[in-house]
Design an enzyme around this catalytic site. Sequence first.
Site, PDB file in Angstrom:
ATOM      1  N   LYS A 288      13.983  12.565  48.281  1.00  0.00           N
ATOM      2  CA  LYS A 288      13.725  13.570  47.328  1.00  0.00           C
ATOM      3  C   LYS A 288      14.509  14.727  47.862  1.00  0.00           C
ATOM      4  O   LYS A 288      14.854  15.036  48.774  1.00  0.00           O
ATOM      5  CB  LYS A 288      12.295  13.892  47.464  1.00  0.00           C
ATOM      6  CG  LYS A 288      11.093  13.040  46.996  1.00  0.00           C
ATOM      7  CD  LYS A 288      11.299  12.955  45.674  1.00  0.00           C
ATOM      8  CE  LYS A 288      10.094  12.297  44.970  1.00  0.00           C
ATOM      9  NZ  LYS A 288       8.688  12.994  45.189  1.00  0.00           N
TER      10      LYS A 288
ATOM     11  N   CYS B 214     -18.817  19.949  58.600  1.00  0.00           N
ATOM     12  CA  CYS B 214     -20.261  20.420  58.533  1.00  0.00           C
ATOM     13  C   CYS B 214     -20.931  19.169  58.670  1.00  0.00           C
ATOM     14  O   CYS B 214     -20.946  18.037  58.408  1.00  0.00           O
ATOM     15  CB  CYS B 214     -20.241  20.780  56.938  1.00  0.00           C
ATOM     16  SG  CYS B 214     -22.088  20.480  56.371  1.00  0.00           S
TER      17      CYS B 214
ATOM     18  N   CYS C 107     -23.763  25.017  52.824  1.00  0.00           N
ATOM     19  CA  CYS C 107     -24.997  24.588  53.121  1.00  0.00           C
ATOM     20  C   CYS C 107     -25.497  25.283  54.311  1.00  0.00           C
ATOM     21  O   CYS C 107     -26.761  25.225  54.516  1.00  0.00           O
ATOM     22  CB  CYS C 107     -25.164  23.224  53.234  1.00  0.00           C
ATOM     23  SG  CYS C 107     -24.509  22.362  54.879  1.00  0.00           S
TER      24      CYS C 107
ATOM     25  N   GLU D  97      21.010   5.782  42.715  1.00  0.00           N
ATOM     26  CA  GLU D  97      20.914   6.235  41.174  1.00  0.00           C
ATOM     27  C   GLU D  97      19.775   7.414  41.280  1.00  0.00           C
ATOM     28  O   GLU D  97      19.130   7.457  41.984  1.00  0.00           O
ATOM     29  CB  GLU D  97      20.298   5.342  40.179  1.00  0.00           C
ATOM     30  CG  GLU D  97      19.132   4.970  40.651  1.00  0.00           C
ATOM     31  CD  GLU D  97      18.534   3.615  39.717  1.00  0.00           C
ATOM     32  OE1 GLU D  97      19.245   2.459  40.262  1.00  0.00           O
ATOM     33  OE2 GLU D  97      17.656   3.491  38.924  1.00  0.00           O
TER      34      GLU D  97
ATOM     35  N   TYR E 210      15.763   1.281  34.383  1.00  0.00           N
ATOM     36  CA  TYR E 210      16.282   1.208  35.845  1.00  0.00           C
ATOM     37  C   TYR E 210      15.211   0.063  36.092  1.00  0.00           C
ATOM     38  O   TYR E 210      15.641  -0.227  37.476  1.00  0.00           O
ATOM     39  CB  TYR E 210      15.959   2.544  36.322  1.00  0.00           C
ATOM     40  CG  TYR E 210      14.525   2.925  36.264  1.00  0.00           C
ATOM     41  CD1 TYR E 210      13.424   2.570  36.860  1.00  0.00           C
ATOM     42  CD2 TYR E 210      14.479   4.330  35.610  1.00  0.00           C
ATOM     43  CE1 TYR E 210      12.025   3.051  36.707  1.00  0.00           C
ATOM     44  CE2 TYR E 210      12.951   4.968  35.860  1.00  0.00           C
ATOM     45  CZ  TYR E 210      11.867   4.405  36.283  1.00  0.00           C
ATOM     46  OH  TYR E 210      10.776   4.769  35.936  1.00  0.00           O
TER      47      TYR E 210
ATOM     48  N   TYR F  85     -10.682  28.278  36.982  1.00  0.00           N
ATOM     49  CA  TYR F  85     -10.809  27.861  35.498  1.00  0.00           C
ATOM     50  C   TYR F  85     -11.778  28.466  35.082  1.00  0.00           C
ATOM     51  O   TYR F  85     -11.788  29.096  33.755  1.00  0.00           O
ATOM     52  CB  TYR F  85     -10.650  26.279  35.684  1.00  0.00           C
ATOM     53  CG  TYR F  85     -10.691  26.076  34.155  1.00  0.00           C
ATOM     54  CD1 TYR F  85     -12.011  25.661  33.389  1.00  0.00           C
ATOM     55  CD2 TYR F  85      -9.397  25.621  33.378  1.00  0.00           C
ATOM     56  CE1 TYR F  85     -11.871  25.120  32.273  1.00  0.00           C
ATOM     57  CE2 TYR F  85      -9.757  25.169  32.020  1.00  0.00           C
ATOM     58  CZ  TYR F  85     -10.933  25.092  31.486  1.00  0.00           C
ATOM     59  OH  TYR F  85     -11.044  24.400  30.013  1.00  0.00           O
TER      60      TYR F  85
ATOM     61  N   CYS G 149     -21.144  26.026  57.585  1.00  0.00           N
ATOM     62  CA  CYS G 149     -20.604  25.521  56.473  1.00  0.00           C
ATOM     63  C   CYS G 149     -20.924  26.739  55.425  1.00  0.00           C
ATOM     64  O   CYS G 149     -21.984  26.963  55.230  1.00  0.00           O
ATOM     65  CB  CYS G 149     -21.333  24.174  56.202  1.00  0.00           C
ATOM     66  SG  CYS G 149     -20.915  23.698  54.530  1.00  0.00           S
TER      67      CYS G 149
ATOM     68  N   ARG H  41       2.580   4.108  32.429  1.00  0.00           N
ATOM     69  CA  ARG H  41       2.074   3.565  33.625  1.00  0.00           C
ATOM     70  C   ARG H  41       0.623   3.285  33.986  1.00  0.00           C
ATOM     71  O   ARG H  41       0.112   2.440  34.425  1.00  0.00           O
ATOM     72  CB  ARG H  41       2.880   4.172  34.915  1.00  0.00           C
ATOM     73  CG  ARG H  41       2.559   3.890  36.138  1.00  0.00           C
ATOM     74  CD  ARG H  41       3.627   4.366  37.347  1.00  0.00           C
ATOM     75  NE  ARG H  41       3.370   3.974  38.403  1.00  0.00           N
ATOM     76  CZ  ARG H  41       2.310   4.349  39.318  1.00  0.00           C
ATOM     77  NH1 ARG H  41       1.755   5.415  39.226  1.00  0.00           N
ATOM     78  NH2 ARG H  41       2.125   4.031  40.696  1.00  0.00           N
TER      79      ARG H  41
ATOM     80  N   LYS I  18      16.903   9.715  40.524  1.00  0.00           N
ATOM     81  CA  LYS I  18      15.311   9.830  40.222  1.00  0.00           C
ATOM     82  C   LYS I  18      15.132  10.796  39.174  1.00  0.00           C
ATOM     83  O   LYS I  18      15.029  12.025  39.132  1.00  0.00           O
ATOM     84  CB  LYS I  18      14.509  10.216  41.498  1.00  0.00           C
ATOM     85  CG  LYS I  18      13.107   9.696  41.210  1.00  0.00           C
ATOM     86  CD  LYS I  18      12.248   9.950  42.354  1.00  0.00           C
ATOM     87  CE  LYS I  18      11.115   9.636  42.177  1.00  0.00           C
ATOM     88  NZ  LYS I  18      10.202  10.403  41.431  1.00  0.00           N
TER      89      LYS I  18
ATOM     90  N   CYS J  64     -25.689  18.898  52.575  1.00  0.00           N
ATOM     91  CA  CYS J  64     -24.535  19.566  51.748  1.00  0.00           C
ATOM     92  C   CYS J  64     -24.006  19.188  50.365  1.00  0.00           C
ATOM     93  O   CYS J  64     -23.768  18.121  50.340  1.00  0.00           O
ATOM     94  CB  CYS J  64     -23.494  19.457  52.931  1.00  0.00           C
ATOM     95  SG  CYS J  64     -22.081  20.584  52.586  1.00  0.00           S
TER      96      CYS J  64
ATOM     97  N   ASP K 126      13.003  12.678  36.349  1.00  0.00           N
ATOM     98  CA  ASP K 126      11.680  13.549  36.408  1.00  0.00           C
ATOM     99  C   ASP K 126      11.259  13.457  35.056  1.00  0.00           C
ATOM    100  O   ASP K 126      11.254  14.485  34.304  1.00  0.00           O
ATOM    101  CB  ASP K 126      11.910  14.845  36.651  1.00  0.00           C
ATOM    102  CG  ASP K 126      10.659  15.513  37.698  1.00  0.00           C
ATOM    103  OD1 ASP K 126       9.637  14.636  37.492  1.00  0.00           O
ATOM    104  OD2 ASP K 126      10.614  16.753  37.626  1.00  0.00           O
TER     105      ASP K 126
HETATM  106  S1  IVH Z   1      12.340   2.327  40.323  1.00  0.00           S
HETATM  107  C1  IVH Z   1       9.571  -0.930  41.787  1.00  0.00           C
HETATM  108  N1  IVH Z   1      14.101   4.116  39.686  1.00  0.00           N
HETATM  109  O1  IVH Z   1       9.774   7.386  40.052  1.00  0.00           O
HETATM  110  C2  IVH Z   1      10.024   0.299  41.718  1.00  0.00           C
HETATM  111  N2  IVH Z   1      11.853   4.618  39.397  1.00  0.00           N
HETATM  112  O2  IVH Z   1       7.978   8.157  42.380  1.00  0.00           O
HETATM  113  C3  IVH Z   1      10.159   0.997  40.139  1.00  0.00           C
HETATM  114  N3  IVH Z   1      11.438   6.882  38.808  1.00  0.00           N
HETATM  115  O3  IVH Z   1       6.951   5.508  38.938  1.00  0.00           O
HETATM  116  C4  IVH Z   1      10.643   2.377  40.120  1.00  0.00           C
HETATM  117  N4  IVH Z   1      13.625   7.263  38.237  1.00  0.00           N
HETATM  118  O4  IVH Z   1       8.234   6.373  37.233  1.00  0.00           O
HETATM  119  C5  IVH Z   1      12.898   3.733  39.875  1.00  0.00           C
HETATM  120  N5  IVH Z   1      15.901   5.473  38.916  1.00  0.00           N
HETATM  121  C6  IVH Z   1      14.486   5.261  39.198  1.00  0.00           C
HETATM  122  C7  IVH Z   1      13.800   6.220  38.921  1.00  0.00           C
HETATM  123  C8  IVH Z   1      12.199   6.060  39.144  1.00  0.00           C
HETATM  124  C9  IVH Z   1      12.511   7.831  38.289  1.00  0.00           C
HETATM  125  C10 IVH Z   1      10.177   7.098  38.738  1.00  0.00           C
HETATM  126  C11 IVH Z   1       9.140   6.003  38.188  1.00  0.00           C
HETATM  127  C12 IVH Z   1       8.365   5.703  39.366  1.00  0.00           C
HETATM  128  C13 IVH Z   1       8.312   6.913  40.263  1.00  0.00           C
HETATM  129  C14 IVH Z   1       7.994   6.856  41.632  1.00  0.00           C
END
Ligand code: IVH
Length: 697
Positions: free
Chosen positions: A320, A438, A417, A121, A232, A41, A414, A144, A123, A444, A125
């Site tokens: 994932k 180290c 140092c 369901e 969700y 950077y 190291c 969050r 996840k 250090c 992004d």
């Molecule tokens: S449930 C107590 N459902 O993934 C459980 N999370 O890696 C609450 N996310 O912080 C989360 N899609 O921001 C849930 N269908 C889904 C989701 C989901 C995305 C995110 C969420 C969470 C993060 C965890």
Amino acid sequence: MTQKDSLAQAREEHFRLGEAIAAHDRAYYQEDAPKISDADYDALRRRYATLDAQFPQLADESSLSKKVGAAPAEKFAKITHAVPMLSLGNIFVDEELFEFVARVKRFLGMPPEAEIKFTAEPKIDGLSCSLRYENGLLVSAATRGDGFEGEDVTANARTIGDIPKKLIGSPPDIFEARGEVYMSLQDFAALNERQAAQGKPLFANPRNAAAGSLRQLDPAVTAKRPLKFFAYAWGEISRMPADTQLSMMQAFRSYGFIVNPLTILCDTAEQMLAHFRDIESRRASLGYDIDGVVYKVNSLALQQRLGFVSRAPRWATAHKFPAEKATSVVRDIEINVGRTGALTPVARLDPVTVGGVVVSNATLHNEDEIARKDVRVGDTVIVQRAGDVIPQILGVVLEKRPASAKPYKMPETCPVCGSAALREIDPRTGQADVVRRCTGTLVCAAQAVERLRHFCSRNAFDIEGLGDRQIAFFYEKGLIKTAADIFTLQQRDRTSLTKIENFEGFGKVSTQKLFAAIEARREIALNRFIFALGIRHIGETNAIRLARSFETFESLRETAHHATPGSEARQRINDIDGVGDVVAEAVADFFLEEHNEKALDALLAQVRIVPMEAVKSDSPVAGKTVVFTGALLKMTREEAKAMAERLGAKVAGSISKKTDLLIAGADAGSKLAKARELGVETIDEDAWLALIGGGGA
Ligand code: IVH
């Protein structure tokens, strides 16, 4: 080359650099997720400044050059979540899904053939957001944050079409809906086109665009950004409208929320896997980014029993999608020295885009890993990036290896140092540790700076404005060498001739802000304090365990001072549930080291530690030390322990004079005898359940 040509070239480079720096600033200051090292950077900044100096007309056109050392993003008000916002555990391969389902059943004491329903369901992004409704009206919205406290983005959330300002149907009086704010791929592309047309920096991916758009100080800007929302999950609710995950989602829909249409109910792990494959195959055509599938136990009663471990629910996990890969060339292998002195080799790569993010470094873990993969400078390698983790090198493309490439040899001193860097021999196994460390702990600079960074980090002292770069800077200037120095910085600055506000990149306002941020942290919760010390093996979870068990720092310190091997004090630490030999030894070693003691005394003169409160002070077992023994019939041992902890009890593994209560299941043996001998109150499983009121949640 004419003068004009070189100006045109410089302008082009200046523009590109400006974009890159702005993107890194955003990643660093707003997303807390730097994508390049400080050194890289700084090199970008230096080149930018050189161009500014050579071509003053460029400096005038840009605003970046005027904010060297970019100040942290202006602040949002904070909102404390009524119920913490948790994260999710991850699984990556099919077997782990079967293990997850089996683990859930085991925890609940169910046989493997028992049937438990799960929802599955996508996840999403994006970034999660908690929306609070009172009497049907949206009253606040928070990001969050660290899970306990988020940023107040209420005004911005109000501009999002998918987020109801007023609920319909018959929602509970208090209702916190949680879900993901995201941007569709189409809207993302259009936004970046607009950014480009206006000469503004582009967003790296839809998630960054969504985050950058929601976390805008001016809601009018958010209003122009097309954000969406899927619900969700939930936080505080005054009345539960349903008793399963799926019917909760139906209730959400009846209140006016949008729930992801690919949510289904599964009876078996095979069905869950089939849905995972189905969603994976549709991934490219969904129109928004997803990074996996989330499974949740459908029954809310079972969710309640399963509870949480650390910061993730036991009843849910994220499956994932496989990580994305690309190839690049290793230009160099450099050594990073961490706060415990560990030497970590890092490959410097030709920048390459992996899953929408530019990667120019990848960790090589340790010398055994390098040897195993035989990674050499000059090699073409396969790079993988999964989620937010540091990019990894999967292997070498041997056909492309240059003839001159030599096997890598790890340095034995190291690089920071010059002290000897050794692989400790484990006395139990006689094997050398994989990590080379180290030995210059106290001399250090790398260790000191890394330790200070840890000390100030988000889950430790959380000092705003004292980020990685600033710490390195103050350390170099000799202004902050130890943690205690942070708290005397202002006082010393008052009497110093070289004022901090006169350093490049600081100024009056940001210096005052920094001092205020430091003052605000003179009081700190015990668990954060313990975590901040950077004791080996003491992460957040163990810090909480120690804090809960000892309640005050003095008590922990006193015990640790006597915790020589085999002593009662050592056993006392060892007995804390979840803590074992390794952790107890690390704690003892830390407090028995004289230098640490001195540093602690200096620090304690500056800060006040807030003792740990019992988790639920109104529960009949809060603050009590309990021990479970024998076979429990109505719940598994793990479940019983988790329940006791949730109610504020400390769960110990063995009976001592300090035990308040023994819960003896069937066939209890020596522990029961010892409890009788010591006069410890003993009850059976039913009496325990009656005592804590049946459910315990
Ligand atoms: S449930 C107590 N459902 O993934 C459980 N999370 O890696 C609450 N996310 O912080 C989360 N899609 O921001 C849930 N269908 C889904 C989701 C989901 C995305 C995110 C969420 C969470 C993060 C965890």
